[in-house]
Enzyme design. Structure first.
Site, PDB file in Angstrom:
ATOM      1  N   TYR A  36       0.845  -1.181   0.000  1.00  0.00           N
ATOM      2  CA  TYR A  36       0.000   0.000   0.000  1.00  0.00           C
ATOM      3  C   TYR A  36       0.889   1.241   0.000  1.00  0.00           C
ATOM      4  O   TYR A  36       2.108   1.151   0.074  1.00  0.00           O
ATOM      5  CB  TYR A  36      -0.950  -0.024   1.197  1.00  0.00           C
ATOM      6  CG  TYR A  36      -1.959  -1.148   1.136  1.00  0.00           C
ATOM      7  CD1 TYR A  36      -2.923  -1.176   0.137  1.00  0.00           C
ATOM      8  CD2 TYR A  36      -1.927  -2.189   2.060  1.00  0.00           C
ATOM      9  CE1 TYR A  36      -3.848  -2.218   0.062  1.00  0.00           C
ATOM     10  CE2 TYR A  36      -2.842  -3.234   1.988  1.00  0.00           C
ATOM     11  CZ  TYR A  36      -3.797  -3.242   0.988  1.00  0.00           C
ATOM     12  OH  TYR A  36      -4.695  -4.264   0.916  1.00  0.00           O
ATOM     13  N   ARG A  84       1.491  -1.672  11.116  1.00  0.00           N
ATOM     14  CA  ARG A  84       1.768  -2.953  10.447  1.00  0.00           C
ATOM     15  C   ARG A  84       2.861  -2.734   9.419  1.00  0.00           C
ATOM     16  O   ARG A  84       2.797  -1.795   8.624  1.00  0.00           O
ATOM     17  CB  ARG A  84       0.514  -3.500   9.773  1.00  0.00           C
ATOM     18  CG  ARG A  84       0.804  -4.677   8.847  1.00  0.00           C
ATOM     19  CD  ARG A  84      -0.448  -5.403   8.400  1.00  0.00           C
ATOM     20  NE  ARG A  84      -0.784  -6.457   9.368  1.00  0.00           N
ATOM     21  CZ  ARG A  84      -1.398  -7.592   9.044  1.00  0.00           C
ATOM     22  NH1 ARG A  84      -1.754  -7.836   7.793  1.00  0.00           N
ATOM     23  NH2 ARG A  84      -1.663  -8.498   9.963  1.00  0.00           N
ATOM     24  N   ARG A 178      -7.034 -16.215   8.546  1.00  0.00           N
ATOM     25  CA  ARG A 178      -7.616 -17.204   7.630  1.00  0.00           C
ATOM     26  C   ARG A 178      -8.321 -18.363   8.329  1.00  0.00           C
ATOM     27  O   ARG A 178      -9.343 -18.848   7.826  1.00  0.00           O
ATOM     28  CB  ARG A 178      -6.550 -17.701   6.659  1.00  0.00           C
ATOM     29  CG  ARG A 178      -6.063 -16.601   5.736  1.00  0.00           C
ATOM     30  CD  ARG A 178      -5.018 -17.067   4.757  1.00  0.00           C
ATOM     31  NE  ARG A 178      -4.501 -15.936   3.992  1.00  0.00           N
ATOM     32  CZ  ARG A 178      -3.588 -16.029   3.040  1.00  0.00           C
ATOM     33  NH1 ARG A 178      -3.084 -17.211   2.717  1.00  0.00           N
ATOM     34  NH2 ARG A 178      -3.180 -14.952   2.407  1.00  0.00           N
TER      35      ARG A 178
END
Length: 232
Positions: A36, A84, A178
């Site tokens: 990003y 992060r 997940r």
């Protein structure tokens, strides 16, 4: 990005943080990983700037740190704020775990409370080496070399993984993503398997909780009897 672009985007981040305050969130995380915008500044494979925002690691972190400080200034002081990062680009010429330690140190100095330690997804050249808890060593290094709390993520899919990571002092938190996509009630099921019965269940599910705990207890007893018969 021009300086005007950078100021506009920083103001957008600040506006989002203020909305988070207004909405009553307890924790704010700035995403500087996975390719990003802010990650693209930090990664040497995507940052080709020749001004004070490119080149050295310190320069590449300059704009993400500007954004972080602007958010920290409007985010309530008593509430935690994390960042992060991609601790490894998994590609030649990219950031390495050594760089991740320095990146974490810079954010700690800027007032970060916790580093959410992921890796990769910054370039198509990446060749990650996957495996059970494969990103935990990065969280371990940052926590114990920088002296900042970390959150381990990536291929953590059993409660025993979490317990071993936390108990060994390799991270302070673990994020389970997940496994929850495959089983939305992963946390409840793992707690039952560990024999921890005090975790809260929605009232509508309490009959399922009781049945699951009975079935697990029965299976454990049957297994013990089988081992006894075999003399194990």
């Amino acid at each position: 990005m021009t300086r005007e672009d950078m100021e506009r985007v920083k103001a957008d981040f600040v506006r989002a943080a203020l909305w988070a305050v207004e909405a009553g969130f307890d924790w704010l995380e700035l995403h500087c990983a996975h390719g990003y915008l802010l990650s693209a500044f930090i990664c040497p494979l995507t940052n080709h700037r020749t001004d004070e925002y490119g080149g050295s690691l310190e320069n590449r972190c300059r704009y993400p740190l500007e954004v972080f400080r602007a958010l920290r200034a409007v985010w309530p002081e008593h509430l935690p704020m994390s960042v992060r990062i991609s601790a490894h680009d998994w590609a030649p010429g990219g950031n390495t775990p050594d760089d991740a330690v320095e990146i974490a140190r810079l954010f700690k100095e800027a007032g970060c409370d916790l580093i959410d330690v992921s890796s990769g997804q910054t370039t198509r050249l990446a060749r990650p080496i996957y495996g059970r808890m494969y990103q935990t060593p990065f969280a371990d290094r940052i926590r114990n070399e920088v002296g900042i709390a970390t959150m381990a993520v990536g291929a953590i899919y059993e409660a025993d993984h979490v317990n071993s990571i936390i108990a060994a002092g390799r991270a302070d938190l673990c994020a389970i993503a997940r496994p929850h996509l495959a089983d939305p009630h992963w946390t409840l099921n793992q707690a039952a398997r560990l024999g921890y019965t005090e975790v809260g269940w929605p009232k509508q599910y309490l009959s399922g909780k009781a049945q699951l705990e009975r079935n697990l207890a029965r299976a454990s007893l049957e297994r013990a009897e089988e081992l006894a018969i075999r003399g194990v």
